[in-house]
Write a protein that holds these residues in place. Structure first.
Motif, PDB file in Angstrom:
ATOM      1  N   SER A 187       7.532  24.460  51.289  1.00 21.06           N
ATOM      2  CA  SER A 187       7.047  25.346  50.238  1.00 21.06           C
ATOM      3  C   SER A 187       6.261  26.472  50.881  1.00 21.06           C
ATOM      4  O   SER A 187       5.726  26.318  51.986  1.00 21.06           O
ATOM      5  CB  SER A 187       6.125  24.608  49.267  1.00 21.06           C
ATOM      6  OG  SER A 187       6.846  23.833  48.369  1.00 21.06           O
TER       7      SER A 187
ATOM      8  N   LYS B 121       2.639  28.109  44.572  1.00 22.80           N
ATOM      9  CA  LYS B 121       3.638  27.964  45.630  1.00 22.80           C
ATOM     10  C   LYS B 121       4.933  27.400  45.069  1.00 22.80           C
ATOM     11  O   LYS B 121       4.991  26.974  43.922  1.00 22.80           O
ATOM     12  CB  LYS B 121       3.122  27.033  46.725  1.00 22.80           C
ATOM     13  CG  LYS B 121       2.897  25.622  46.210  1.00 22.80           C
ATOM     14  CD  LYS B 121       2.500  24.683  47.299  1.00 22.80           C
ATOM     15  CE  LYS B 121       2.335  23.265  46.816  1.00 22.80           C
ATOM     16  NZ  LYS B 121       3.417  22.735  45.998  1.00 22.80           N
TER      17      LYS B 121
ATOM     18  N   GLU C 214       9.161  25.811  46.501  1.00 27.11           N
ATOM     19  CA  GLU C 214      10.076  25.456  47.588  1.00 27.11           C
ATOM     20  C   GLU C 214      10.976  26.624  47.985  1.00 27.11           C
ATOM     21  O   GLU C 214      11.261  27.503  47.176  1.00 27.11           O
ATOM     22  CB  GLU C 214      10.917  24.250  47.189  1.00 27.11           C
ATOM     23  CG  GLU C 214      10.098  22.980  47.100  1.00 27.11           C
ATOM     24  CD  GLU C 214      10.932  21.737  46.909  1.00 27.11           C
ATOM     25  OE1 GLU C 214      12.182  21.807  46.944  1.00 27.11           O
ATOM     26  OE2 GLU C 214      10.320  20.672  46.729  1.00 27.11           O
ATOM     27  N   TYR C 215      11.406  26.567  49.231  1.00 29.05           N
ATOM     28  CA  TYR C 215      12.358  27.556  49.741  1.00 29.05           C
ATOM     29  C   TYR C 215      13.225  26.897  50.795  1.00 29.05           C
ATOM     30  O   TYR C 215      12.884  25.836  51.323  1.00 29.05           O
ATOM     31  CB  TYR C 215      11.636  28.793  50.302  1.00 29.05           C
ATOM     32  CG  TYR C 215      10.901  28.546  51.600  1.00 29.05           C
ATOM     33  CD1 TYR C 215      11.490  28.857  52.830  1.00 29.05           C
ATOM     34  CD2 TYR C 215       9.614  28.008  51.622  1.00 29.05           C
ATOM     35  CE1 TYR C 215      10.819  28.637  54.016  1.00 29.05           C
ATOM     36  CE2 TYR C 215       8.942  27.790  52.798  1.00 29.05           C
ATOM     37  CZ  TYR C 215       9.551  28.108  53.997  1.00 29.05           C
ATOM     38  OH  TYR C 215       8.889  27.892  55.175  1.00 29.05           O
ATOM     39  N   ASN C 216      14.361  27.538  51.074  1.00 32.72           N
ATOM     40  CA  ASN C 216      15.267  27.045  52.104  1.00 32.72           C
ATOM     41  C   ASN C 216      15.461  28.074  53.202  1.00 32.72           C
ATOM     42  O   ASN C 216      14.834  28.004  54.236  1.00 32.72           O
ATOM     43  CB  ASN C 216      16.619  26.640  51.503  1.00 32.72           C
ATOM     44  CG  ASN C 216      16.500  25.386  50.655  1.00 32.72           C
ATOM     45  OD1 ASN C 216      15.880  24.424  51.053  1.00 32.72           O
ATOM     46  ND2 ASN C 216      17.085  25.424  49.476  1.00 32.72           N
TER      47      ASN C 216
ATOM     48  N   GLU D 298      15.026  31.476  53.189  1.00 28.01           N
ATOM     49  CA  GLU D 298      14.335  32.758  53.191  1.00 28.01           C
ATOM     50  C   GLU D 298      13.059  32.670  54.022  1.00 28.01           C
ATOM     51  O   GLU D 298      12.581  31.583  54.348  1.00 28.01           O
ATOM     52  CB  GLU D 298      14.055  33.233  51.765  1.00 28.01           C
ATOM     53  CG  GLU D 298      13.168  32.323  50.944  1.00 28.01           C
ATOM     54  CD  GLU D 298      13.128  32.700  49.473  1.00 28.01           C
ATOM     55  OE1 GLU D 298      13.064  33.883  49.133  1.00 28.01           O
ATOM     56  OE2 GLU D 298      13.143  31.770  48.653  1.00 28.01           O
TER      57      GLU D 298
ATOM     58  N   PRO E 209       9.178  32.590  54.769  1.00 27.80           N
ATOM     59  CA  PRO E 209       8.108  32.047  53.939  1.00 27.80           C
ATOM     60  C   PRO E 209       7.344  33.101  53.127  1.00 27.80           C
ATOM     61  O   PRO E 209       6.991  32.862  51.976  1.00 27.80           O
ATOM     62  CB  PRO E 209       7.184  31.358  54.943  1.00 27.80           C
ATOM     63  CG  PRO E 209       8.038  31.053  56.113  1.00 27.80           C
ATOM     64  CD  PRO E 209       9.088  32.129  56.163  1.00 27.80           C
TER      65      PRO E 209
ATOM     66  N   THR F  45       8.506  35.942  51.952  1.00 30.59           N
ATOM     67  CA  THR F  45       9.384  36.349  50.856  1.00 30.59           C
ATOM     68  C   THR F  45       9.376  35.290  49.759  1.00 30.59           C
ATOM     69  O   THR F  45       9.283  35.603  48.565  1.00 30.59           O
ATOM     70  CB  THR F  45      10.821  36.565  51.376  1.00 30.59           C
ATOM     71  OG1 THR F  45      10.784  37.538  52.417  1.00 30.59           O
ATOM     72  CG2 THR F  45      11.756  37.022  50.272  1.00 30.59           C
ATOM     73  N   ALA F  46       9.447  34.025  50.159  1.00 29.89           N
ATOM     74  CA  ALA F  46       9.417  32.925  49.190  1.00 29.89           C
ATOM     75  C   ALA F  46       8.087  32.885  48.456  1.00 29.89           C
ATOM     76  O   ALA F  46       8.051  32.677  47.233  1.00 29.89           O
ATOM     77  CB  ALA F  46       9.671  31.599  49.899  1.00 29.89           C
TER      78      ALA F  46
ATOM     79  N   ARG G  67       8.018  35.610  45.834  1.00 34.35           N
ATOM     80  CA  ARG G  67       8.915  35.264  44.724  1.00 34.35           C
ATOM     81  C   ARG G  67       8.301  34.195  43.848  1.00 34.35           C
ATOM     82  O   ARG G  67       8.274  34.306  42.612  1.00 34.35           O
ATOM     83  CB  ARG G  67      10.276  34.790  45.282  1.00 34.35           C
ATOM     84  CG  ARG G  67      11.241  34.289  44.204  1.00 34.35           C
ATOM     85  CD  ARG G  67      12.547  33.769  44.800  1.00 34.35           C
ATOM     86  NE  ARG G  67      12.405  32.843  45.897  1.00 34.35           N
ATOM     87  CZ  ARG G  67      12.037  31.562  45.788  1.00 34.35           C
ATOM     88  NH1 ARG G  67      11.756  31.043  44.606  1.00 34.35           N
ATOM     89  NH2 ARG G  67      11.957  30.786  46.858  1.00 34.35           N
ATOM     90  N   GLU G  68       7.801  33.142  44.461  1.00 33.95           N
ATOM     91  CA  GLU G  68       7.215  32.042  43.705  1.00 33.95           C
ATOM     92  C   GLU G  68       5.987  32.483  42.911  1.00 33.95           C
ATOM     93  O   GLU G  68       5.798  32.057  41.776  1.00 33.95           O
ATOM     94  CB  GLU G  68       6.859  30.878  44.630  1.00 33.95           C
ATOM     95  CG  GLU G  68       8.057  30.132  45.150  1.00 33.95           C
ATOM     96  CD  GLU G  68       8.806  29.359  44.072  1.00 33.95           C
ATOM     97  OE1 GLU G  68       8.181  28.977  43.058  1.00 33.95           O
ATOM     98  OE2 GLU G  68      10.010  29.128  44.244  1.00 33.95           O
TER      99      GLU G  68
END
Length: 158
Positions: free
Chosen positions: A5, A42, A44-46, A48, A50, A52-53, A56-57
């Motif tokens: 995350s 926060k 989760e992301y895969n 991208e 961190p 950027t994630a 977005r989150e």
């Protein structure tokens, strides 16, 4: 595969007190929990980056655009679940009156066959660092220490 995350720990000084913005998780499991239940905003992301994630989150979970500010990556933490969390401290003020979280669906009540929609975060709030120590998930309290250590190294007023 380890879940990851990324999130934002927004901080500001208000009336001479350092405050952080944290969120309370939505849904029936968290409805009656308060101390030790709040979280850095926060998700989760895969594949991208961190940062950027985290951006977005933050937008998805608050409905608010992140203000400009200085970004500092804090040391990664490992939560009780094993999830690794990367958090960026951002020194910026934010009006939270436009808060509106995205939602998720789950069967509720259990075994009822009925799907209900719940906000991912049901509220966000500015807390003093001292109060945030009580409100945050235990694994995330270390982020406040990391923020404090970073601010102690900055020149000028904190």
């Amino acid at each position: 595969m380890v879940n990851r995350s990324a999130g934002i720990l927004l901080h500001r000084v208000q009336d001479g007190t350092r405050q952080v913005l944290i969120g309370h998780p939505g849904g029936p499991f968290w409805a009656k929990k308060d101390d030790g239940a709040w979280s850095v905003i926060k998700g989760e992301y895969n594949d991208e980056h961190p940062e950027t994630a985290a951006r977005r989150e933050f937008r998805e979970e608050t409905g608010i655009d992140l203000p400009d500010g200085t970004w500092v990556e804090l040391p990664e933490i490992k939560q009780k679940s094993g999830k690794l969390v990367t958090v960026f401290a951002v020194n910026a003020d934010l009006d939270i009156s436009g808060f509106a979280s995205n939602t998720f669906e789950m069967e509720w009540p259990p075994k009822s066959g009925k799907q209900q929609s719940f906000p991912e975060i049901d509220r966000i709030e500015w807390f003093s660092v001292e109060d945030a120590r009580v409100k945050l998930l235990p694994a995330q309290v270390n982020l406040l220490d990391a923020l404090g250590a970073h601010l102690d190294q900055e020149p000028g007023p904190v």
